[in-house]
Motif scaffolding. Structure first.
Motif, PDB file in Angstrom:
ATOM      1  N   THR A   1      -8.805   6.539  13.603  1.00  0.00           N
ATOM      2  CA  THR A   1      -9.117   6.090  12.101  1.00  0.00           C
ATOM      3  C   THR A   1      -8.256   5.154  11.615  1.00  0.00           C
ATOM      4  O   THR A   1      -7.052   5.258  11.640  1.00  0.00           O
ATOM      5  CB  THR A   1      -9.328   7.561  11.229  1.00  0.00           C
ATOM      6  N   HIS A   2      -8.721   4.096  10.876  1.00  0.00           N
ATOM      7  CA  HIS A   2      -7.865   3.336  10.110  1.00  0.00           C
ATOM      8  C   HIS A   2      -8.207   3.323   8.558  1.00  0.00           C
ATOM      9  O   HIS A   2      -9.426   3.267   8.297  1.00  0.00           O
ATOM     10  CB  HIS A   2      -8.339   1.721  10.717  1.00  0.00           C
ATOM     11  N   LEU A   3      -7.213   3.288   7.703  1.00  0.00           N
ATOM     12  CA  LEU A   3      -7.511   3.506   6.432  1.00  0.00           C
ATOM     13  C   LEU A   3      -6.320   3.029   5.409  1.00  0.00           C
ATOM     14  O   LEU A   3      -5.072   3.503   5.829  1.00  0.00           O
ATOM     15  CB  LEU A   3      -7.787   4.942   5.687  1.00  0.00           C
ATOM     16  N   THR A   4      -6.404   2.178   4.370  1.00  0.00           N
ATOM     17  CA  THR A   4      -5.186   1.695   3.696  1.00  0.00           C
ATOM     18  C   THR A   4      -5.486   2.275   2.215  1.00  0.00           C
ATOM     19  O   THR A   4      -6.766   2.049   1.830  1.00  0.00           O
ATOM     20  CB  THR A   4      -5.026   0.128   3.564  1.00  0.00           C
ATOM     21  N   VAL A   5      -4.707   2.991   1.459  1.00  0.00           N
ATOM     22  CA  VAL A   5      -4.937   3.430   0.245  1.00  0.00           C
ATOM     23  C   VAL A   5      -3.686   2.686  -0.545  1.00  0.00           C
ATOM     24  O   VAL A   5      -2.624   2.836  -0.481  1.00  0.00           O
ATOM     25  CB  VAL A   5      -4.621   4.963   0.277  1.00  0.00           C
ATOM     26  N   PRO A   6      -4.066   1.916  -1.516  1.00  0.00           N
ATOM     27  CA  PRO A   6      -3.256   1.240  -2.726  1.00  0.00           C
ATOM     28  C   PRO A   6      -2.462   2.270  -3.282  1.00  0.00           C
ATOM     29  O   PRO A   6      -2.872   3.366  -3.760  1.00  0.00           O
ATOM     30  CB  PRO A   6      -4.157   0.273  -3.221  1.00  0.00           C
ATOM     31  N   THR A   7      -1.320   2.036  -3.862  1.00  0.00           N
ATOM     32  CA  THR A   7      -0.615   2.475  -4.834  1.00  0.00           C
ATOM     33  C   THR A   7      -1.366   3.053  -5.923  1.00  0.00           C
ATOM     34  O   THR A   7      -2.061   2.065  -6.743  1.00  0.00           O
ATOM     35  CB  THR A   7       0.710   1.900  -5.264  1.00  0.00           C
ATOM     36  N   GLY A   8      -1.450   4.162  -6.425  1.00  0.00           N
ATOM     37  CA  GLY A   8      -2.240   4.447  -7.849  1.00  0.00           C
ATOM     38  C   GLY A   8      -3.595   4.562  -7.674  1.00  0.00           C
ATOM     39  O   GLY A   8      -4.259   5.099  -8.675  1.00  0.00           O
TER      40      GLY A   8
ATOM     41  N   PRO B   1       0.726  -1.130   0.091  1.00  0.00           N
ATOM     42  CA  PRO B   1       0.032   0.064   0.004  1.00  0.00           C
ATOM     43  C   PRO B   1       0.818   1.271  -0.185  1.00  0.00           C
ATOM     44  O   PRO B   1       1.924   1.131   0.525  1.00  0.00           O
ATOM     45  CB  PRO B   1      -0.887  -0.133   1.317  1.00  0.00           C
ATOM     46  N   LYS B   2       0.555   2.371  -0.719  1.00  0.00           N
ATOM     47  CA  LYS B   2       1.133   3.471  -0.485  1.00  0.00           C
ATOM     48  C   LYS B   2       0.936   4.511   0.502  1.00  0.00           C
ATOM     49  O   LYS B   2       1.863   4.785   1.118  1.00  0.00           O
ATOM     50  CB  LYS B   2       0.418   4.552  -1.728  1.00  0.00           C
ATOM     51  N   LEU B   3      -0.281   4.143   1.225  1.00  0.00           N
ATOM     52  CA  LEU B   3      -0.563   4.931   2.543  1.00  0.00           C
ATOM     53  C   LEU B   3      -1.209   4.013   3.393  1.00  0.00           C
ATOM     54  O   LEU B   3      -2.339   3.379   2.914  1.00  0.00           O
ATOM     55  CB  LEU B   3      -1.462   6.090   2.406  1.00  0.00           C
ATOM     56  N   ILE B   4      -0.678   3.855   4.929  1.00  0.00           N
ATOM     57  CA  ILE B   4      -1.554   3.121   5.848  1.00  0.00           C
ATOM     58  C   ILE B   4      -1.772   4.101   7.031  1.00  0.00           C
ATOM     59  O   ILE B   4      -0.798   4.685   7.395  1.00  0.00           O
ATOM     60  CB  ILE B   4      -0.768   1.870   6.303  1.00  0.00           C
ATOM     61  N   ILE B   5      -2.798   4.213   7.596  1.00  0.00           N
ATOM     62  CA  ILE B   5      -3.447   5.188   8.477  1.00  0.00           C
ATOM     63  C   ILE B   5      -3.726   4.196   9.661  1.00  0.00           C
ATOM     64  O   ILE B   5      -4.577   3.380   9.473  1.00  0.00           O
ATOM     65  CB  ILE B   5      -4.454   6.061   8.048  1.00  0.00           C
ATOM     66  N   GLU B   6      -3.261   3.945  10.678  1.00  0.00           N
ATOM     67  CA  GLU B   6      -3.644   3.337  11.909  1.00  0.00           C
ATOM     68  C   GLU B   6      -3.947   4.199  13.019  1.00  0.00           C
ATOM     69  O   GLU B   6      -3.228   4.850  13.838  1.00  0.00           O
ATOM     70  CB  GLU B   6      -2.030   2.559  12.192  1.00  0.00           C
ATOM     71  N   GLY B   7      -5.007   3.990  13.405  1.00  0.00           N
ATOM     72  CA  GLY B   7      -5.745   4.723  14.693  1.00  0.00           C
ATOM     73  C   GLY B   7      -5.541   6.082  14.610  1.00  0.00           C
ATOM     74  O   GLY B   7      -5.448   6.680  15.835  1.00  0.00           O
ATOM     75  N   LEU B   8      -5.337   6.879  13.718  1.00  0.00           N
ATOM     76  CA  LEU B   8      -5.105   8.272  13.651  1.00  0.00           C
ATOM     77  C   LEU B   8      -6.321   9.170  14.272  1.00  0.00           C
ATOM     78  O   LEU B   8      -7.498   8.862  13.718  1.00  0.00           O
ATOM     79  CB  LEU B   8      -4.875   8.809  12.226  1.00  0.00           C
ATOM     80  N   SER B   9      -5.960   9.821  15.192  1.00  0.00           N
ATOM     81  CA  SER B   9      -7.137  10.818  15.731  1.00  0.00           C
ATOM     82  C   SER B   9      -6.504  12.171  16.112  1.00  0.00           C
ATOM     83  O   SER B   9      -5.261  12.386  15.956  1.00  0.00           O
ATOM     84  CB  SER B   9      -7.410  10.140  16.944  1.00  0.00           C
ATOM     85  N   LYS B  10      -7.349  13.083  16.302  1.00  0.00           N
ATOM     86  CA  LYS B  10      -6.851  14.509  16.505  1.00  0.00           C
ATOM     87  C   LYS B  10      -8.125  15.079  17.432  1.00  0.00           C
ATOM     88  O   LYS B  10      -9.436  15.112  17.216  1.00  0.00           O
ATOM     89  CB  LYS B  10      -7.035  15.284  15.407  1.00  0.00           C
TER      90      LYS B  10
END
Length: 359
Positions: free
Chosen positions: A32-39, A12-21
């Motif tokens: 928040t958890h989110l995975t963004v594949p390349t492209g 994956p290009k981007l992995i977000i693990e438990g990101l909060s603000k």
């Protein structure tokens, strides 16, 4: 840069693990958890205050997370300064340098990275051709139209081939016709370059037109994540159905008929549910898109009302019907089908399997 895992599969290009603000007692983004594949072209969509811009700003490094991690190409970038993250940014206001020409604006990120003169010249030439501004290379931003300035901003972000390109409502300042034209250009740029793009907007039509996937956000969390087709045709919640496209939503109580058939009991009658539909609670709603409803009562579920308006929109006519029980239903009539007159009684019907049951 594309990272390849040990098994040969593109990581994956981007992995977000438990990101909060959080800002004091205010939560801008739930974990928040989110995975963004390349492209991928991923759109963060939602109303104001839903958390989409906060998430984008944390990915690029403009806002420090309260918790969680950001991994880009497999590397933890949570604490990496914004100028070291290899991320391109395109904003609603183009942020072009007024004292630099079009070519010089596009050159700027390349010169900051100390590329050779030959590399800079070739990349600028390619970028200008990509956005079809070769003939305007010597002009200054004040001499360009809004659409041309936005193309310069896009070229400046694509030219140094960043790992991820982030776009924060980049078309918000343009008129409708130009905005639709630029949507086509952005989609074409994405297809030609294969860039990973994360795009923020509150415009659901824009999200449907551009995205590989839509991340619909509400109340500082992800409401639904899926392709435009999935979110439109199979909304997971009443909010998703209401925010994406036009929906007719009938709320009621789930009950079981003497025949064993499960139905939704509403002020408008008892409606048959889609085959295989289940609901964990007694209260639920069915969502019916305007194109799934037709005039006449031969489709399985029916409602009756009075025509309040018929809006001609070129490719379709939107029929607005006030139901006897006080709600309004919108129906899309196909081209050529005459609309009932104002004030006329109308019976509307839809196939139960054309609806979606949501909590």
């Amino acid at each position: 840069m594309t990272t390849v895992a040990k098994d040969g599969v593109t990581a994956p290009k981007l992995i977000i693990e438990g990101l909060s603000k959080r800002y004091g007692a205010v939560t801008a983004l739930e974990p928040t958890h989110l995975t963004v594949p390349t492209g991928e072209f991923l759109t963060l969509l939602g109303p104001s205050g839903s958390g989409k811009t906060t998430l984008l700003q944390m990915v690029c490094g403009l806002v420090e997370p309260t918790s969680g991690r950001i991994l880009i190409d497999g590397r933890d970038q949570t604490q990496t300064p914004v100028h070291q993250r290899d991320i391109g940014l395109v904003f609603q206001h183009y942020a072009l340098f007024p004292h630099l020409t079009v070519a010089e604006n596009i050159e700027f990120p390349l010169r900051m990275r100390a590329l050779s003169a030959a590399q800079v010249k070739q990349r600028v030439k390619d970028a200008l051709a990509m956005v079809q501004l070769d003939h305007l290379a010597a002009r200054f931003p004040r001499e360009l139209s809004g659409g041309q300035q936005q193309r310069v901003a896009l070229a400046r972000s694509f030219v140094y081939q960043p790992s991820i390109i982030l776009m924060d409502e980049p078309l918000g300042a343009l008129d409708k016709k130009l905005r639709e034209h630029m949507q086509i250009e952005i989609k074409q740029l994405h297809r030609e370059t294969g860039a990973t793009i994360i795009y923020v907007t509150h415009d659901q039509e824009e999200a449907l037109a551009l995205s590989d996937r839509i991340c619909l956000m509400n109340h500082a969390r992800i409401e639904q994540l899926g392709s435009p087709q999935e979110i439109y045709a199979r909304p997971a919640t009443a909010f998703a159905a209401d925010f994406i496209g036009i929906s007719n939503i009938f709320r009621g109580q789930v009950d079981t008929a003497s025949t064993g058939e499960i139905r939704l009991s509403t002020p408008h009658g008892k409606f048959r549910l889609p085959a295989g539909a289940t609901c964990s609670g007694a209260e639920a709603a069915i969502v019916v898109r305007p194109e799934q409803i037709s005039l006449g009562g031969d489709k399985g579920n029916t409602v009756v009302g009075r025509v309040a308006d018929a809006v001609y929109a070129g490719s379709e006519t939107r029929l607005i019907v006030d139901l006897d029980e006080g709600e309004t239903v919108i129906v899309r009539l196909p081209p050529g089908q005459p609309a009932p007159a104002y004030g006329e009684r109308a019976t509307l019907g839809w196939n139960p399997d054309a609806a979606v049951l949501v909590p």
